[in-house]
Design a protein around this motif. Structure first.
Motif, short mmCIF file in Angstrom:
data_model
loop_
_atom_site.label_atom_id
_atom_site.label_comp_id
_atom_site.label_asym_id
_atom_site.label_seq_id
_atom_site.Cartn_x
_atom_site.Cartn_y
_atom_site.Cartn_z
N ALA A 194 77.55 -30.55 -31.85
CA ALA A 194 76.62 -31.62 -30.95
C ALA A 194 76.36 -32.74 -31.58
O ALA A 194 76.48 -33.99 -30.88
CB ALA A 194 75.32 -30.69 -30.53
N ALA A 195 76.14 -32.93 -32.84
CA ALA A 195 75.99 -34.21 -33.52
C ALA A 195 76.95 -34.29 -34.95
O ALA A 195 76.61 -33.83 -35.84
CB ALA A 195 74.63 -34.30 -33.92
N LYS A 196 78.28 -34.75 -34.30
CA LYS A 196 79.18 -34.92 -35.42
C LYS A 196 79.39 -36.31 -35.77
O LYS A 196 79.69 -36.90 -34.95
CB LYS A 196 80.50 -34.26 -34.68
CG LYS A 196 81.57 -34.29 -35.96
CD LYS A 196 82.79 -33.70 -35.33
CE LYS A 196 83.98 -33.64 -36.19
NZ LYS A 196 85.41 -32.91 -35.89
N TYR A 197 79.30 -36.68 -37.01
CA TYR A 197 79.15 -38.08 -37.20
C TYR A 197 80.64 -38.58 -37.97
O TYR A 197 81.28 -37.70 -38.55
CB TYR A 197 78.15 -38.31 -38.46
CG TYR A 197 76.81 -38.16 -37.74
CD1 TYR A 197 76.26 -39.49 -37.55
CD2 TYR A 197 76.16 -37.06 -37.78
CE1 TYR A 197 74.80 -39.41 -37.04
CE2 TYR A 197 74.64 -37.03 -37.21
CZ TYR A 197 74.06 -38.44 -37.10
OH TYR A 197 73.01 -38.25 -36.49
N MET A 223 79.88 -39.88 -33.99
CA MET A 223 78.61 -40.65 -33.96
C MET A 223 78.71 -41.66 -35.19
O MET A 223 79.19 -41.40 -36.18
CB MET A 223 77.41 -39.62 -34.12
CG MET A 223 77.20 -38.88 -32.68
SD MET A 223 75.77 -37.97 -32.71
CE MET A 223 74.72 -39.41 -33.49
N ASP A 224 77.91 -42.70 -35.00
CA ASP A 224 77.64 -43.60 -35.83
C ASP A 224 76.55 -43.17 -36.92
O ASP A 224 75.49 -42.56 -36.70
CB ASP A 224 76.98 -44.95 -35.24
CG ASP A 224 76.57 -45.89 -36.29
OD1 ASP A 224 76.55 -45.89 -37.49
OD2 ASP A 224 76.70 -47.37 -35.82
N PRO A 225 76.94 -42.95 -38.25
CA PRO A 225 76.03 -42.46 -39.28
C PRO A 225 74.83 -43.28 -39.29
O PRO A 225 73.95 -42.51 -40.01
CB PRO A 225 77.08 -42.81 -40.78
CG PRO A 225 78.41 -42.86 -40.14
CD PRO A 225 78.40 -43.57 -38.82
N ALA A 226 74.62 -44.31 -38.98
CA ALA A 226 73.32 -45.16 -38.72
C ALA A 226 72.51 -44.42 -37.84
O ALA A 226 71.00 -44.69 -37.74
CB ALA A 226 73.44 -46.46 -38.58
N ASN A 227 72.72 -43.60 -36.82
CA ASN A 227 71.72 -43.22 -35.71
C ASN A 227 71.34 -41.57 -35.87
O ASN A 227 72.18 -40.98 -36.33
CB ASN A 227 72.87 -43.30 -34.35
CG ASN A 227 73.26 -44.51 -34.24
OD1 ASN A 227 72.54 -45.58 -34.79
ND2 ASN A 227 74.02 -44.88 -33.13
N LEU A 232 69.75 -36.60 -31.05
CA LEU A 232 68.84 -35.73 -30.10
C LEU A 232 69.42 -35.72 -28.71
O LEU A 232 69.51 -34.75 -28.00
CB LEU A 232 67.46 -36.28 -30.26
CG LEU A 232 66.81 -36.18 -31.67
CD1 LEU A 232 65.48 -36.54 -31.39
CD2 LEU A 232 66.99 -34.85 -32.21
N ARG A 233 69.74 -36.74 -28.31
CA ARG A 233 70.29 -37.06 -26.82
C ARG A 233 71.61 -36.29 -26.85
O ARG A 233 71.84 -35.53 -25.85
CB ARG A 233 70.75 -38.56 -26.46
CG ARG A 233 69.64 -39.31 -26.35
CD ARG A 233 69.93 -40.99 -26.30
NE ARG A 233 70.46 -41.02 -24.65
CZ ARG A 233 71.35 -41.88 -24.30
NH1 ARG A 233 71.27 -42.83 -25.22
NH2 ARG A 233 71.73 -41.85 -22.96
N GLU A 234 72.62 -36.27 -27.72
CA GLU A 234 73.81 -35.43 -27.59
C GLU A 234 73.46 -34.17 -27.76
O GLU A 234 74.15 -33.34 -26.73
CB GLU A 234 74.73 -35.90 -28.98
CG GLU A 234 75.35 -37.05 -29.02
CD GLU A 234 76.53 -37.42 -28.22
OE1 GLU A 234 76.99 -36.25 -27.51
OE2 GLU A 234 77.35 -38.25 -28.31
N ILE A 235 72.48 -33.66 -28.53
CA ILE A 235 72.24 -32.28 -28.25
C ILE A 235 71.57 -31.80 -27.02
O ILE A 235 71.90 -30.91 -26.49
CB ILE A 235 71.34 -31.91 -29.63
CG1 ILE A 235 72.15 -32.00 -31.01
CG2 ILE A 235 70.66 -30.58 -29.44
CD1 ILE A 235 71.35 -32.00 -32.25
N ALA A 259 66.29 -31.82 -39.76
CA ALA A 259 65.02 -31.60 -39.62
C ALA A 259 64.45 -32.03 -38.29
O ALA A 259 63.59 -31.38 -37.67
CB ALA A 259 64.37 -32.31 -40.85
N ARG A 260 64.97 -33.25 -37.93
CA ARG A 260 64.52 -33.78 -36.46
C ARG A 260 65.19 -33.01 -35.37
O ARG A 260 64.21 -32.73 -34.46
CB ARG A 260 65.05 -35.13 -36.18
CG ARG A 260 64.51 -36.26 -37.08
CD ARG A 260 64.89 -37.59 -36.57
NE ARG A 260 64.23 -38.01 -35.48
CZ ARG A 260 64.27 -38.96 -34.82
NH1 ARG A 260 64.93 -40.15 -35.23
NH2 ARG A 260 63.67 -39.28 -33.40
N VAL A 261 66.27 -32.25 -35.55
CA VAL A 261 66.71 -31.54 -34.30
C VAL A 261 65.75 -30.28 -34.41
O VAL A 261 65.53 -29.69 -33.44
CB VAL A 261 68.16 -31.14 -34.62
CG1 VAL A 261 68.54 -30.05 -33.67
CG2 VAL A 261 69.03 -32.34 -34.40
#
Length: 324
Positions: A194-197, A223-227, A232-235, A259-261
């Motif tokens: 879901a969040a693949k950088y 995804m951009d590694p800076a984000n 969270l939106r992707e997930i 941790a945020r997820v």
């Protein structure tokens, strides 16, 4: 209360106390073991940048799977290296493809082992990208969805328990879920990358899977590694489309994202301890710069501590032996 009433070291004075108050515990049940499967016989081809990792033909896969089962590791994640590549990634959804053959072998011999299949086109395309390339060299998101659904359905027919789309095309989870359900595979789970950088840590994997892009890069879909807010939106979108398990990849440089997820979502959360993270530890240990076993367990504990329920790792067998 402050010192001297409170002495934090009291609970650190011996191993029994440290174990009793330990906040994070690793288990073999946490691990998924990735494997690379190739056509042919008697093939066990070392991946030079990943000591201990091999490309395996199906006959050589058997001993690897038996060892995995004996160690109590509950799941494997299969990546396929085809004989032939083309622009349409036709080997990816060939019902007699290398991954499909491996799935049937494993489920026939070891039905209790969970088999997860990577669903992506990059290993199977002659250009090395994860989607259909247009005449202008861009990736056609919507045309890619049909091929991914065909691949996922082919894996499910072979007996895969879980399909894991890693392409990062918009809408692919819903498209795959609908295709599986319409074909009678409502019980086949989807684990979404879901969040693949767009990470530099994938270098050794691209050797193992022979999947390096032949032009450009993957920054328009990974995804951009800076984000991190974007993760969270992707997930959230993948869950709305039917993802059963969500994943953050890579792990070590993205512990904050894990941790945020974890704080935001209650769904099963996987993290991929990727090839570059594995290779760094192996290379440093080979040079005598660190204690490999200690660092391996520290890394895996950190990923679990950040909030991952599941860890995909090339260290799975080594860690399982230590946890034994």
């Amino acid at each position: 209360m402050a010192f001297p009433i409170t002495r934090m070291r009291r609970l650190r004075k011996n191993e029994a106390l440290r174990r009793m108050v330990r906040e994070t515990s690793l288990s073999v049940d946490d691990f998924i073991y990735p494997l690379f499967v190739v056509y042919g016989e008697n093939k066990k081809i070392p991946v030079t940048s990943m000591p201990g990792v091999y490309q395996l033909s199906c006959d050589m896969l058997e001993s690897e799977i038996q060892e995995t089962v004996d160690l109590g590791i509950p799941a494997v994640l299969l990546f396929g290296i085809p004989e032939n590549k083309d622009a349409a990634a036709s080997s990816a959804y060939d019902d007699n493809g290398v991954v499909q053959q491996a799935v049937r072998l494993i489920k026939d011999r070891w039905p209790e082992l969970l088999v997860i299949t990577d669903v992506c086109l990059c290993e199977y395309t002659d250009h090395g990208h994860c989607g259909v390339v247009t005449g202008t060299g861009t990736i056609d998101n919507d045309a890619t969805l049909e091929l991914l659904a065909q691949e996922a359905l082919s894996h499910a027919k072979a007996g895969a328990d879980i399909v894991a789309p890693s392409d990062m095309m918009d809408g692919r989870i819903g498209y795959i879920r609908e295709a599986l359900d319409a074909s009678g595979f409502a019980d086949t789970a989807v684990m979404a990358y879901a969040a693949k950088y767009a990470s530099g840590f994938y270098g050794p994997f691209r050797e193992a899977a022979e999947s390096a892009p032949q032009f450009g890069d993957r920054k328009t879909y990974q995804m951009d590694p800076a984000n991190s807010r974007e993760a969270l939106r992707e997930i959230e979108l993948d869950l709305a489309e039917g993802a059963d398990i969500i994943m953050v990849k890579p792990a070590l440089a993205y512990l904050d994202v894990i941790a945020r997820v974890r704080e935001r979502f209650n769904h099963p959360l996987a993290a991929y301890n990727v090839s570059g993270e594995y290779a760094m530890v192996k290379a440093a240990a080979a040079n005598g710069w660190l204690d490999e076993e200690r660092i391996m367990m520290e890394v895996l504990t950190a990923i679990k501590r950040a909030g991952a329920d599941i860890i995909i790792t090339y260290f799975a067998k080594e860690a399982a032996r230590l946890l034994g």
